[in-house]
Scaffold this motif. Structure first.
Motif, PDB file in Angstrom:
ATOM      1  N   PRO A 103      45.036  -0.627  47.299  1.00  0.00           N
ATOM      2  CA  PRO A 103      43.745  -0.022  46.921  1.00  0.00           C
ATOM      3  C   PRO A 103      43.390  -0.204  45.452  1.00  0.00           C
ATOM      4  CG  PRO A 103      45.397   1.671  47.329  1.00  0.00           C
ATOM      5  CD  PRO A 103      45.993   0.362  47.747  1.00  0.00           C
ATOM      6  N   GLU A 104      44.396  -0.372  44.602  1.00  0.00           N
ATOM      7  CA  GLU A 104      44.150  -0.548  43.165  1.00  0.00           C
ATOM      8  C   GLU A 104      43.477  -1.878  42.835  1.00  0.00           C
ATOM      9  OE1 GLU A 104      48.036  -2.445  44.075  1.00  0.00           O
ATOM     10  OE2 GLU A 104      47.163  -0.528  44.619  1.00  0.00           O
ATOM     11  N   GLU A 105      43.444  -2.807  43.772  1.00  0.00           N
ATOM     12  CA  GLU A 105      42.795  -4.097  43.536  1.00  0.00           C
ATOM     13  C   GLU A 105      41.279  -4.048  43.708  1.00  0.00           C
ATOM     14  OE1 GLU A 105      44.468  -7.539  45.377  1.00  0.00           O
ATOM     15  OE2 GLU A 105      46.514  -6.903  44.924  1.00  0.00           O
ATOM     16  N   VAL A 106      40.753  -2.980  44.297  1.00  0.00           N
ATOM     17  CA  VAL A 106      39.299  -2.854  44.462  1.00  0.00           C
ATOM     18  C   VAL A 106      38.715  -2.510  43.093  1.00  0.00           C
ATOM     19  CG1 VAL A 106      37.429  -1.657  45.645  1.00  0.00           C
ATOM     20  CG2 VAL A 106      39.580  -2.121  46.856  1.00  0.00           C
ATOM     21  N   PRO A 107      37.817  -3.356  42.574  1.00  0.00           N
ATOM     22  CA  PRO A 107      37.331  -3.176  41.211  1.00  0.00           C
ATOM     23  C   PRO A 107      36.066  -2.321  41.096  1.00  0.00           C
ATOM     24  CG  PRO A 107      36.525  -5.228  42.069  1.00  0.00           C
ATOM     25  CD  PRO A 107      37.381  -4.609  43.162  1.00  0.00           C
ATOM     26  N   THR A 108      35.856  -1.825  39.897  1.00  0.00           N
ATOM     27  CA  THR A 108      34.563  -1.252  39.540  1.00  0.00           C
ATOM     28  C   THR A 108      33.637  -2.430  39.227  1.00  0.00           C
ATOM     29  OG1 THR A 108      35.080  -1.197  37.177  1.00  0.00           O
ATOM     30  CG2 THR A 108      35.654   0.781  38.472  1.00  0.00           C
ATOM     31  N   ILE A 109      32.354  -2.175  39.070  1.00  0.00           N
ATOM     32  CA  ILE A 109      31.443  -3.261  38.674  1.00  0.00           C
ATOM     33  C   ILE A 109      31.816  -3.747  37.274  1.00  0.00           C
ATOM     34  CG2 ILE A 109      29.059  -3.858  38.123  1.00  0.00           C
ATOM     35  CD1 ILE A 109      28.194  -2.014  40.423  1.00  0.00           C
ATOM     36  N   LYS A 110      32.165  -2.824  36.386  1.00  0.00           N
ATOM     37  CA  LYS A 110      32.601  -3.226  35.046  1.00  0.00           C
ATOM     38  C   LYS A 110      33.836  -4.116  35.142  1.00  0.00           C
ATOM     39  CE  LYS A 110      33.972  -1.548  30.491  1.00  0.00           C
ATOM     40  NZ  LYS A 110      34.915  -2.624  30.319  1.00  0.00           N
ATOM     41  N   GLY A 111      34.747  -3.803  36.049  1.00  0.00           N
ATOM     42  CA  GLY A 111      35.926  -4.637  36.247  1.00  0.00           C
ATOM     43  C   GLY A 111      35.555  -6.054  36.666  1.00  0.00           C
ATOM     44  N   LEU A 112      34.549  -6.168  37.522  1.00  0.00           N
ATOM     45  CA  LEU A 112      34.074  -7.494  37.929  1.00  0.00           C
ATOM     46  C   LEU A 112      33.464  -8.237  36.740  1.00  0.00           C
ATOM     47  CD1 LEU A 112      32.474  -6.593  41.365  1.00  0.00           C
ATOM     48  CD2 LEU A 112      34.521  -7.987  40.994  1.00  0.00           C
ATOM     49  N   LEU A 113      32.697  -7.522  35.908  1.00  0.00           N
ATOM     50  CA  LEU A 113      32.101  -8.153  34.724  1.00  0.00           C
ATOM     51  C   LEU A 113      33.181  -8.561  33.726  1.00  0.00           C
ATOM     52  CD1 LEU A 113      28.916  -5.958  34.216  1.00  0.00           C
ATOM     53  CD2 LEU A 113      29.004  -8.382  34.875  1.00  0.00           C
ATOM     54  N   ASP A 114      34.232  -7.772  33.604  1.00  0.00           N
ATOM     55  CA  ASP A 114      35.355  -8.140  32.732  1.00  0.00           C
ATOM     56  C   ASP A 114      36.028  -9.416  33.246  1.00  0.00           C
ATOM     57  OD1 ASP A 114      34.844  -5.892  31.189  1.00  0.00           O
ATOM     58  OD2 ASP A 114      36.517  -4.732  31.999  1.00  0.00           O
ATOM     59  N   GLN A 115      36.178  -9.507  34.558  1.00  0.00           N
ATOM     60  CA  GLN A 115      36.773 -10.698  35.169  1.00  0.00           C
ATOM     61  C   GLN A 115      35.889 -11.923  34.911  1.00  0.00           C
ATOM     62  OE1 GLN A 115      37.676 -10.031  39.304  1.00  0.00           O
ATOM     63  NE2 GLN A 115      38.493 -12.080  39.592  1.00  0.00           N
ATOM     64  N   LEU A 116      34.582 -11.752  35.016  1.00  0.00           N
ATOM     65  CA  LEU A 116      33.628 -12.821  34.726  1.00  0.00           C
ATOM     66  C   LEU A 116      33.765 -13.271  33.269  1.00  0.00           C
ATOM     67  CD1 LEU A 116      31.052 -14.541  35.362  1.00  0.00           C
ATOM     68  CD2 LEU A 116      29.732 -12.521  34.695  1.00  0.00           C
ATOM     69  N   ALA A 117      33.819 -12.324  32.358  1.00  0.00           N
ATOM     70  CA  ALA A 117      33.928 -12.656  30.932  1.00  0.00           C
ATOM     71  C   ALA A 117      35.239 -13.398  30.642  1.00  0.00           C
ATOM     72  CB  ALA A 117      33.832 -11.391  30.091  1.00  0.00           C
ATOM     73  N   ARG A 118      36.346 -12.950  31.230  1.00  0.00           N
ATOM     74  CA  ARG A 118      37.628 -13.630  31.039  1.00  0.00           C
ATOM     75  C   ARG A 118      37.561 -15.075  31.546  1.00  0.00           C
ATOM     76  NH1 ARG A 118      39.739  -8.889  32.571  1.00  0.00           N
ATOM     77  NH2 ARG A 118      40.066  -9.551  34.721  1.00  0.00           N
ATOM     78  N   ALA A 119      36.999 -15.239  32.742  1.00  0.00           N
ATOM     79  CA  ALA A 119      36.882 -16.592  33.309  1.00  0.00           C
ATOM     80  C   ALA A 119      36.033 -17.478  32.404  1.00  0.00           C
ATOM     81  CB  ALA A 119      36.292 -16.521  34.717  1.00  0.00           C
ATOM     82  N   HIS A 120      34.951 -16.928  31.900  1.00  0.00           N
ATOM     83  CA  HIS A 120      34.066 -17.674  31.006  1.00  0.00           C
ATOM     84  C   HIS A 120      34.800 -18.049  29.724  1.00  0.00           C
ATOM     85  CE1 HIS A 120      30.464 -18.498  28.567  1.00  0.00           C
ATOM     86  NE2 HIS A 120      29.918 -18.807  29.728  1.00  0.00           N
ATOM     87  N   ASP A 121      35.506 -17.078  29.136  1.00  0.00           N
ATOM     88  CA  ASP A 121      36.249 -17.316  27.894  1.00  0.00           C
ATOM     89  C   ASP A 121      37.365 -18.335  28.078  1.00  0.00           C
ATOM     90  OD1 ASP A 121      34.631 -15.476  26.629  1.00  0.00           O
ATOM     91  OD2 ASP A 121      36.132 -13.870  26.627  1.00  0.00           O
ATOM     92  N   GLU A 122      37.962 -18.366  29.266  1.00  0.00           N
ATOM     93  CA  GLU A 122      39.071 -19.286  29.541  1.00  0.00           C
ATOM     94  C   GLU A 122      38.597 -20.662  29.998  1.00  0.00           C
ATOM     95  OE1 GLU A 122      41.454 -17.041  32.310  1.00  0.00           O
ATOM     96  OE2 GLU A 122      42.099 -15.635  30.748  1.00  0.00           O
ATOM     97  N   GLY A 123      37.278 -20.877  29.993  1.00  0.00           N
ATOM     98  CA  GLY A 123      36.740 -22.193  30.325  1.00  0.00           C
ATOM     99  C   GLY A 123      36.729 -22.519  31.799  1.00  0.00           C
ATOM    100  N   ALA A 124      36.532 -21.515  32.645  1.00  0.00           N
ATOM    101  CA  ALA A 124      36.476 -21.751  34.089  1.00  0.00           C
ATOM    102  C   ALA A 124      35.397 -22.779  34.410  1.00  0.00           C
ATOM    103  CB  ALA A 124      36.179 -20.446  34.823  1.00  0.00           C
ATOM    104  N   ASP A 125      35.621 -23.549  35.448  1.00  0.00           N
ATOM    105  CA  ASP A 125      34.622 -24.516  35.873  1.00  0.00           C
ATOM    106  C   ASP A 125      33.322 -23.809  36.243  1.00  0.00           C
ATOM    107  OD1 ASP A 125      33.888 -27.281  36.637  1.00  0.00           O
ATOM    108  OD2 ASP A 125      33.665 -26.341  38.603  1.00  0.00           O
ATOM    109  N   THR A 126      33.433 -22.668  36.924  1.00  0.00           N
ATOM    110  CA  THR A 126      32.263 -21.862  37.273  1.00  0.00           C
ATOM    111  C   THR A 126      32.552 -20.414  36.935  1.00  0.00           C
ATOM    112  OG1 THR A 126      31.734 -23.345  39.123  1.00  0.00           O
ATOM    113  CG2 THR A 126      30.716 -21.161  39.147  1.00  0.00           C
ATOM    114  N   ALA A 127      31.652 -19.809  36.183  1.00  0.00           N
ATOM    115  CA  ALA A 127      31.700 -18.376  35.869  1.00  0.00           C
ATOM    116  C   ALA A 127      30.247 -17.951  35.747  1.00  0.00           C
ATOM    117  CB  ALA A 127      32.477 -18.113  34.584  1.00  0.00           C
ATOM    118  N   GLU A 128      29.646 -17.598  36.886  1.00  0.00           N
ATOM    119  CA  GLU A 128      28.217 -17.330  36.937  1.00  0.00           C
ATOM    120  C   GLU A 128      27.940 -15.961  37.535  1.00  0.00           C
ATOM    121  OE1 GLU A 128      26.905 -21.938  37.814  1.00  0.00           O
ATOM    122  OE2 GLU A 128      26.964 -20.525  39.480  1.00  0.00           O
ATOM    123  N   ALA A 129      26.795 -15.417  37.158  1.00  0.00           N
ATOM    124  CA  ALA A 129      26.373 -14.140  37.724  1.00  0.00           C
ATOM    125  C   ALA A 129      24.865 -14.118  37.849  1.00  0.00           C
ATOM    126  CB  ALA A 129      26.836 -12.984  36.841  1.00  0.00           C
TER     127      ALA A 129
END
Length: 167
Positions: A103-129
């Protein structure tokens, strides 16, 4: 090199956003007319709302998580209180299994945005919203590596409602 790529992506996204807003302007000189916030169409700029949306203390939303090989797949109804997931209900078999298992893996919306920002910062091929007019995301798409198999993640956020905190 990554910072140049990030800067280029931000500049490109900003330019596309400006072009889209300019095209939607009816030429009115009144403040607020032609504003992207009045448009019912979601925005797709990475930083258009991610940095300005403030997570409310309490809210509910429905999360549909798909793609990739991972445990957080399915449709969930999520209740957030004080910035933490207070309750997650699986709405299909896959989601029920995920909530039962981790159950701890279910994120808040802020958690999803944090994941998006990390992916973007790490140079992910796709990090879109895509964002709703009020600034909360309605879709997040991640693909860390272009040629990797099953690392994609897709999140659709619906049924978002701010709730008054309990006394």
């Amino acid at each position: 090199m990554a910072s140049v790529r990030l800067l280029s992506s931000v500049v490109l996204a900003g330019g596309l956003m400006c072009a889209a807003v300019g095209c939607g302007d009816s030429g009115s000189s009144e403040p607020g007319q032609g504003s992207s916030k009045s448009s019912p169409t979601p925005s797709s700029s990475f930083s258009s709302f991610a940095e300005s949306w403030k997570e409310p203390a309490s809210y509910v939303y429905t999360l549909t998580s798909s793609e990739g090989e991972r445990s957080l797949l399915g449709t969930f109804r999520v209740t957030v209180r004080d910035g933490k997931v207070a309750k997650a209900v699986g709405l299909d078999d896959s989601a029920r299994w995920a909530v039962e298992r981790a159950p701890e893996e279910v994120p808040t919306i802020k958690g999803l945005l944090d994941q998006l920002a990390r992916a973007h910062d790490e140079g992910a091929d796709t990090a879109e919203a895509e964002y709703a007019p009020d600034g909360h995301p309605v879709r997040i798409t991640l693909d860390p590596e272009k040629d990797a198999v099953d690392d994609e993640q897709s999140y659709v956020i619906s049924g978002y409602e701010i709730r008054k905190p309990r006394p």
